[in-house]
Design a protein around this motif. Structure first.
Motif, short mmCIF file in Angstrom:
data_model
loop_
_atom_site.label_atom_id
_atom_site.label_comp_id
_atom_site.label_asym_id
_atom_site.label_seq_id
_atom_site.Cartn_x
_atom_site.Cartn_y
_atom_site.Cartn_z
N ASP A 70 0.89 -1.02 0.01
CA ASP A 70 -0.20 0.04 0.16
C ASP A 70 0.97 1.36 0.05
O ASP A 70 1.95 1.19 0.71
CB ASP A 70 -0.81 0.15 1.33
N ILE A 71 0.39 2.18 -0.57
CA ILE A 71 1.08 3.43 -0.74
C ILE A 71 0.40 4.65 -0.37
O ILE A 71 0.67 5.94 -0.74
CB ILE A 71 2.13 3.90 -2.03
N ALA A 72 -0.63 4.70 0.41
CA ALA A 72 -1.42 5.71 0.95
C ALA A 72 -0.42 6.72 1.77
O ALA A 72 -0.71 7.83 1.77
CB ALA A 72 -2.48 5.35 1.71
N ARG A 73 0.54 6.29 2.38
CA ARG A 73 1.25 7.06 3.12
C ARG A 73 2.88 7.27 2.84
O ARG A 73 3.69 6.97 3.67
CB ARG A 73 1.27 6.71 4.69
N LEU A 74 3.09 6.86 1.63
CA LEU A 74 4.60 6.59 0.98
C LEU A 74 5.15 8.13 1.12
O LEU A 74 6.21 8.33 1.32
CB LEU A 74 4.22 6.48 -0.55
N GLY A 75 4.27 9.32 0.92
CA GLY A 75 5.08 10.59 1.01
C GLY A 75 6.09 10.52 2.33
O GLY A 75 5.79 10.70 3.17
N GLY A 76 7.34 11.23 1.58
CA GLY A 76 8.36 11.31 2.75
C GLY A 76 9.01 10.16 3.21
O GLY A 76 10.03 10.34 4.21
N LYS A 77 8.55 8.99 2.72
CA LYS A 77 9.16 7.93 3.53
C LYS A 77 10.28 7.69 2.94
O LYS A 77 11.35 6.97 3.63
CB LYS A 77 8.18 6.87 3.29
N TYR A 78 10.79 7.84 1.56
CA TYR A 78 12.18 7.69 0.93
C TYR A 78 12.32 9.00 0.25
O TYR A 78 11.59 9.90 0.07
CB TYR A 78 12.04 6.57 -0.11
N SER A 79 13.75 8.87 -0.04
CA SER A 79 14.10 10.22 -0.75
C SER A 79 14.01 10.43 -2.13
O SER A 79 13.47 9.23 -2.71
CB SER A 79 15.67 10.26 -0.60
N ASP A 80 13.88 11.43 -2.68
CA ASP A 80 13.68 11.74 -4.12
C ASP A 80 14.60 10.64 -5.09
O ASP A 80 14.07 10.14 -5.74
CB ASP A 80 13.94 12.97 -4.59
N ALA A 81 15.76 10.56 -4.62
CA ALA A 81 16.88 9.72 -5.45
C ALA A 81 16.44 8.42 -5.34
O ALA A 81 16.65 7.86 -6.33
CB ALA A 81 18.16 10.22 -4.81
N TRP A 82 16.00 7.91 -4.21
CA TRP A 82 15.55 6.50 -3.95
C TRP A 82 14.35 6.25 -5.22
O TRP A 82 14.41 5.29 -5.67
CB TRP A 82 15.21 6.19 -2.76
N HIS A 83 13.42 7.20 -5.24
CA HIS A 83 12.41 6.99 -5.91
C HIS A 83 12.61 6.86 -7.49
O HIS A 83 12.17 6.08 -8.41
CB HIS A 83 11.16 8.12 -5.86
N VAL A 84 13.49 7.69 -7.75
CA VAL A 84 14.20 7.69 -9.45
C VAL A 84 14.84 6.53 -9.62
O VAL A 84 14.41 5.96 -10.54
CB VAL A 84 15.07 9.10 -9.38
N ALA A 85 15.56 6.12 -8.63
CA ALA A 85 16.37 5.03 -9.12
C ALA A 85 15.59 3.56 -9.09
O ALA A 85 15.58 2.97 -9.98
CB ALA A 85 17.43 4.78 -7.73
N HIS A 86 14.27 3.74 -8.03
CA HIS A 86 13.50 2.65 -8.00
C HIS A 86 12.66 2.53 -9.42
O HIS A 86 12.42 1.60 -9.88
CB HIS A 86 12.72 2.83 -6.87
N LEU A 87 12.42 3.83 -9.84
CA LEU A 87 11.34 3.95 -11.09
C LEU A 87 12.10 3.33 -12.34
O LEU A 87 11.67 2.72 -13.07
CB LEU A 87 10.74 5.07 -11.09
#
Lengths: 244, 551
Positions: free
Chosen positions: A110-127
């Protein structure tokens, strides 16, 4: 008696049609209509803000890519879910979600509370490649988000349509939609200050994809993911009150 | 086929195709900056293609009035072929997305080929492409036989069938390009939705016009179900798709409802798409083809009445069981749960009625794979409706929701019930439609049957296992009172089941390919045999209005 009645009904096509409509209409009507009229169906949250144009564009990409097929945005009122994901979701949190993205399946978390949990860089790498950061992941790669420039000229029309269905965007927000989208991902540009002005100081203004000069679809998606669960504090406040 | 249309009907077909092509042109111009324009081009080509098709036989001689003494089955024949085509396409995409969950890099580095865009091609392809075409094709057949009246004209059935397939094409191509509303099973955007409304209203009018021309005083049970399917799907489709487009030259729109109201509307739609598309429609099919094939009358007329009105009334309450423990008010959840449980009564009344009809014909079930398809379908219908009622109970749902158990349940219904009753009905129908004694190869029907059954069982067992394991892992605590497993632990545990599921799906796809081959060869066989016109008993009643063309 009943037999007799039904045999009569079977001889009238129009009668049968009307009977089907009448009988089938009741359930939906009783369950749906009151949701619009009963006041406490949706809680009050005065601090609730609308999506910025960049976040809305990110949300539309989230829809376009079908992310909702594997990620829910609805934490249920169950102990393990609250401990795993955070305070359970309130109706008010998706009040501006046209359509809602509660989802029906958790192939991913679930990602209802995803905001702020990981860094932007993590998200970019992950995507770009989920298996670079989570080796066992089965999520698709979304490399093209980084390659595609974000289309912004239509964002004013998006906000206008949102207002037409009930989201309280102001005239200034609609007029500046395209430049606000650019400004939110370009903190050093002249357009950045307008974003905080129109959407509040708590709004994230930064180069989400790590490249300040270019506005990509990656900027939009990461901006959206970083605001999930952060449009209002209502759920956290309710959890804090309950603990006391 | 065109030659059987009257000249006036050919002209009407050309005129309407031309209007369609013009609409496509207007869309292409208005949407040249957007993907909307691509869909405009598709509509334009589609319209021009239809014109070309009609023109190819435009100067054929006017058909004689002899045609009015026979049922009009050309649209049914084409619908059967389209249905099987969509089955293979839709199931292929299904196997692909299933494989992606086991091997996520089994795809291309392009947006159109990612899981999220392929999945709706699978769901729409099988539900609307395969299922919808089969429903339209069989409904035209059943409607004429049970009313003993010919379809009132020869143009509108084509409009319904071809128009419906245009909707399917717009849907599938849209998903690949990223055009979607995100509402599950209602993904197509506003313009495709509007088009479907036009097609659907025509479908309803065609149905009711034929019923009004009937030569039988009573309307047969199968038609109750087909009518409920047509009517309720129209209501659901219109309400759930209410949206405001950002402009008339762009594909994107925003749903009229938001948040909790949108969720309830969506699952009121979603669950009743299951009820009235995947249940009512196919029950209509079952109530005609199963007794015909078995050579036995329906076991109980009263059970038919009870189950029909029970299903029509109660399903509409059940949608909220998709939203247990969510931000939906508790009273709605409770209503949904209650009606879902009670729904077992009419569902089992239907399944029982079907199985009891086979009493006295069990020897045929043993020997005839076609009838066995229908029997197994009724059994799976009973099993998955029981499972559905069970999963709608709030406590069970807390475990099953969001897991693969739901996926398994849907496939028990979709493969075991919907696809099995469809294949059984098509195997019965194809020889009648192409005037041959039997299918090209009864042995291949037998092969298909075992592929389909094995595929379904493997799929459903894999998903039961994975779903229940997943649900349990998410809620397991260790001795110190913290969650025992991370999310990724549960995902890793799914891997073997995702492979098994792919294998099950592949078997089912192979079966559909075997079926398509068998039907294709049957059609070829019919061409080489002399048309058996004489002694044909499959004819409409020949007094009064049956002889009048409706045009």
């Amino acid at each position: 008696m009943r037999e007799f009645f039904h045999r009569k009904l079977e001889r009238s096509a129009i009668g049968f049609v009307l009977a089907i409509i009448g009988v089938s209409a009741i359930g939906g009507f009783v369950e749906i209509a009151p949701l619009f009229t009963i006041g406490d169906t949706v809680e009050k949250a005065p601090d609730m803000r609308v999506y910025t144009p960049l976040e809305l564009a990110g949300r539309n990409i989230y829809i376009r890519e079908g992310c909702y097929a594997c990620h829910s945005q609805m934490i249920r009122t169950l102990r393990d879910e609250v401990e795993r994901y955070g305070p359970y979701s309130l109706a008010v949190e998706s009040k501006y979600d046209h359509p809602m993205l509660w989802g029906s399946k958790r192939t991913g978390p679930d990602i209802a509370r995803l905001g702020g949990k990981y860094s932007d860089a993590w998200h970019v790498a992950h995507l770009i490649n989920p298996r670079d950061v989570v080796p066992q992941s089965v999520m698709p790669r979304y490399g093209w988000l980084m390659r595609n420039e974000l289309k912004t000229e239509d964002l004013g029309r998006h906000l206008k349509a949102q207002r037409a269905v009930g989201v309280p965007y102001t005239d200034a927000q609609i007029a500046n939609a395209s430049s606000d989208a650019y400004g939110q991902a370009s903190p050093d540009s002249a357009f950045a200050s307008g974003v905080s002005e129109r959407y509040g100081d708590a709004t994230n203004v930064r180069a989400f994809d790590g490249e300040p000069g270019r506005l990509t679809e990656m900027d939009a998606v990461v901006a959206y993911l970083q605001v999930l669960g952060r449009l209002t504090d209502a759920a956290h406040k309710q959890a804090a009150t309950a603990e006391k | 086929m065109i030659a059987t249309l009257t000249v006036a009907e050919r002209q009407r077909a050309i005129a309407i195709s031309a209007v369609l092509a013009l609409c496509g042109l207007a869309m292409a111009i208005a949407g040249r900056e957007d993907l909307f324009g691509v869909h405009g081009a598709i509509v334009l080509i589609f319209g021009l293609g239809c014109i070309g098709l009609v023109m190819s036989s435009y100067f054929a001689p006017e058909p004689s009035d002899e045609r009015l003494k026979r049922y009009y089955d050309d649209p049914t024949r084409v619908g059967i072929v389209l249905s099987l085509g969509w089955a293979v396409v839709g199931m292929f995409f299904g196997v692909w997305v299933a494989a992606l969950l086991a091997w996520p890099d089994l795809t291309f580095d392009a947006g159109w080929a990612s899981f999220g865009r392929l999945r709706p091609v699978h769901t729409s392809g099988v539900i609307f492409g395969f299922g919808g075409n089969a429903l339209i094709a069989t409904s035209f057949h059943v409607l004429q036989r049970t009313t003993r009246a010919r379809l009132p004209d020869q143009f509108s059935p084509w409009f319904v069938l071809i128009g419906y397939n245009l909707f399917c094409v717009l849907a599938a191509s849209g998903y690949l390009m990223g055009i979607t509303q995100s509402k599950e099973y209602a993904e197509p955007e506003w313009y495709a939705d509007l088009w479907l409304v036009i097609v659907w209203v025509t479908y309803f009018l065609l149905y009711i016009r034929t019923l009004q021309r009937r030569k039988e005083p009573h309307i047969y049970v199968a038609n109750w179900y087909y009518m409920a399917f047509i009517l309720v799907v129209a209501v659901l489709h219109i309400v759930n798709n209410l949206a405001v487009p950002i402009s008339f030259g762009e594909a994107k729109s925003y749903s009229l409802f938001s948040g909790v109201q949108d969720a309830m509307t969506q699952w009121w739609y979603g669950h009743n798409a299951v009820a009235f598309f995947l249940t009512s429609g196919f029950l209509g099919m079952m109530y005609y083809y199963l007794p015909k094939r078995a050579g036995r009358p329906i076991y109980s007329y009263r059970l038919s009445i009870i189950s029909f009105w029970g299903i029509t009334f109660m399903y509409m309450w059940a949608g909220s069981h998709h939203l247990h423990y969510t931000a939906l008010p508790q009273w709605v959840q409770t209503l949904g749960m209650t009606f879902s449980v009670v729904l077992l009564v009419p569902s089992w009344a239907s399944a029982g009625n079907a199985l009891a009809t086979l009493n006295g014909a069990w020897g045929k079930v043993r020997d005839d794979a076609t009838l066995r398809f229908m029997m197994v379908a009724a059994v799976f219908y009973g099993l998955s409706t029981f499972e559905g009622s069970f999963m709608a109970i709030r406590a069970v749902n807390s475990l099953s929701h969001y897991t693969d158990w739901t996926v398994g349940h849907v496939h028990a219904g979709a493969l075991g019930w919907v696809a099995m009753i469809t294949f059984g009905s098509l195997y019965a129908l194809v020889p009648w439609m192409w005037k041959v004694e039997r299918m090209y190869s009864p042995k291949l029907i037998e092969v298909h049957f075992w592929f389909a059954l094995a595929g379904t069982v493997i799929y459903v067992f894999a998903m039961w296992n994975s779903g229940i394991i997943q649900g349990l892992m998410w809620r397991t605590y260790n001795d110190s009172g913290t969650l025992a497993y991370s999310f990724i632990d549960s995902l890793v545990a799914m891997h073997p089941y995702y492979i098994a599921r792919t294998v099950g799906g592949l078997l089912f796809l192979l079966g559909a390919i075997v079926a398509s081959y068998n039907v294709w060869m049957t059609i070829r066989m019919s061409r080489s045999q002399a048309a058996a016109g004489a002694g044909d008993t499959d004819l409409p009643a020949l007094q009064g209005a049956a002889l009048q063309a409706g045009e």
